[in-house]
Design a protein around this motif. Structure first.
Motif: not given
Length: 349
Positions: A273-279
């Motif tokens: 979820a963190v990666i998806a939000t950052g991307l």
């Protein structure tokens, strides 16, 4: 010698778990430009699942005995964890930010505990209840309830539908597990890679009926899609979704759970979820406010506490996959009747 080998195995497992989280986390970022270019969300899901199913056909043939031995599990995985989760998720990101949609999905551990407590009428621990409260409270910050749900309500409901599909798969997989063979001994858990392969095939069949891809505008795949002002070939985004965000994500996720404990793999998977939000922030320009970021962190903490404190089901192998449920084999030091785990998902699974 053995200690050194164990450390190397854990290091490799951690690296693969990170690769899986990054791969899963990028699916929504790659899919949204295709949807905004004119492709129906269901058509994008069909392309993703059907393409991955074709790649995994040799694996399905190798584990062809699963179709006879575990038809209910394969049908449930294909219907809920593949077709249902991804269809709802892709439909939701067509209306709300990628990060918000994925964080809503992380209510799945809380929803599973609700099923255990109120439907199965089994007790849950106080820590699990705290995790549920944190997850729900964090979600309230993510959707900014004080602003009167500033996000598209239908988009939020679609994301919640994805979470419910995950719950459906987890509940289904807890039933019929621990079956016994003709000798009366407990049957071996199904091979997770085989379950993934057949789940993708079942999901592709279901989505073919629902999405009706013969009505898709195929010419769009030969054009470009806008990614925050940059033109990107549609076929490149599709390859990203199929090969990286599906095939690579599932396979590395399964191997990582074998090398790590399900608990550790589940923690790393929360980075999805963190990666998806950052991307989405960098590539799509979807910025979240400070309260939303705090709320998202709270959702992940609550989901982790809820899954770590989940009561043990009567039988069954570990089930993993927050977004996508990746069924994982029990760790060497964990009995096959271990708790349900959520490590990784097909949504950004």
């Amino acid at each position: 010698m053995h200690a050194s080998s164990g450390v190397q195995g854990r290091s490799a497992g951690l690296g693969l778990a990170l690769v899986s989280a990054f791969a899963f986390g990028g699916s929504g970022v790659a899919a949204k430009p295709l949807i905004e270019a004119g492709l129906d969300p269901l058509h994008v899901v069909w392309l993703r699942v059907a393409g991955a199913a074709l790649v995994m056909l040799p694996v399905a043939w190798r584990h062809r005995n699963l179709a006879r031995e575990r038809p209910a599990l394969l049908a449930g995985f294909g219907l809920f964890a593949v077709a249902g989760v991804q269809a709802f998720y892709f439909a939701s990101i067509s209306r709300i930010p990628v990060g918000v949609a994925l964080l809503v999905e992380y209510l799945a551990p809380a929803l599973v505990l609700g099923w255990v407590r109120f439907v199965q009428r089994r007790p849950v621990t106080r820590a699990a209840a705290v995790g549920v409260v944190l997850a729900v409270g964090g979600l309230a910050c993510v959707v900014e309830v004080w602003a009167g749900l500033s996000f598209d309500l239908l988009g939020l409901l679609l994301a919640l539908g994805a979470a419910c599909c995950q719950v459906g798969y987890f509940v289904l997989s807890a039933h019929g597990q621990g079956d016994h063979d003709t000798t009366g001994e407990r049957a071996e858990p199904p091979h997770p890679v085989g379950v993934i392969a057949y789940g993708l095939i079942v999901g592709a069949v279901v989505l073919t009926v629902v999405a009706r891809p013969w009505g898709m505008d195929w010419a769009l795949l030969g054009g470009g899609a806008d990614m925050n002002g940059a033109a990107v070939p549609a076929w490149l985004l599709l390859g990203w979704i199929v090969l990286l965000a599906t095939v690579l994500a599932y396979l590395t996720g399964v191997v990582s759970v074998r090398l790590l404990s399900p608990q550790v793999a589940g923690v790393v998977a929360c980075l999805e979820a963190v990666i998806a939000t950052g991307l989405a922030w960098v590539l799509l320009g979807e910025h979240l406010s400070a309260p939303q970021l705090v709320g998202g962190f709270t959702v992940l903490v609550g989901a982790f506490i809820a899954q770590s404190s989940a009561p043990k089901p009567p039988t069954g192998p570990v089930a993993a996959g927050a977004g996508a449920g990746v069924p994982a084999e029990p760790a060497a030091d964990e009995p096959s009747g271990g708790p349900v785990r959520f490590s990784g998902g097909p949504a950004g699974d």
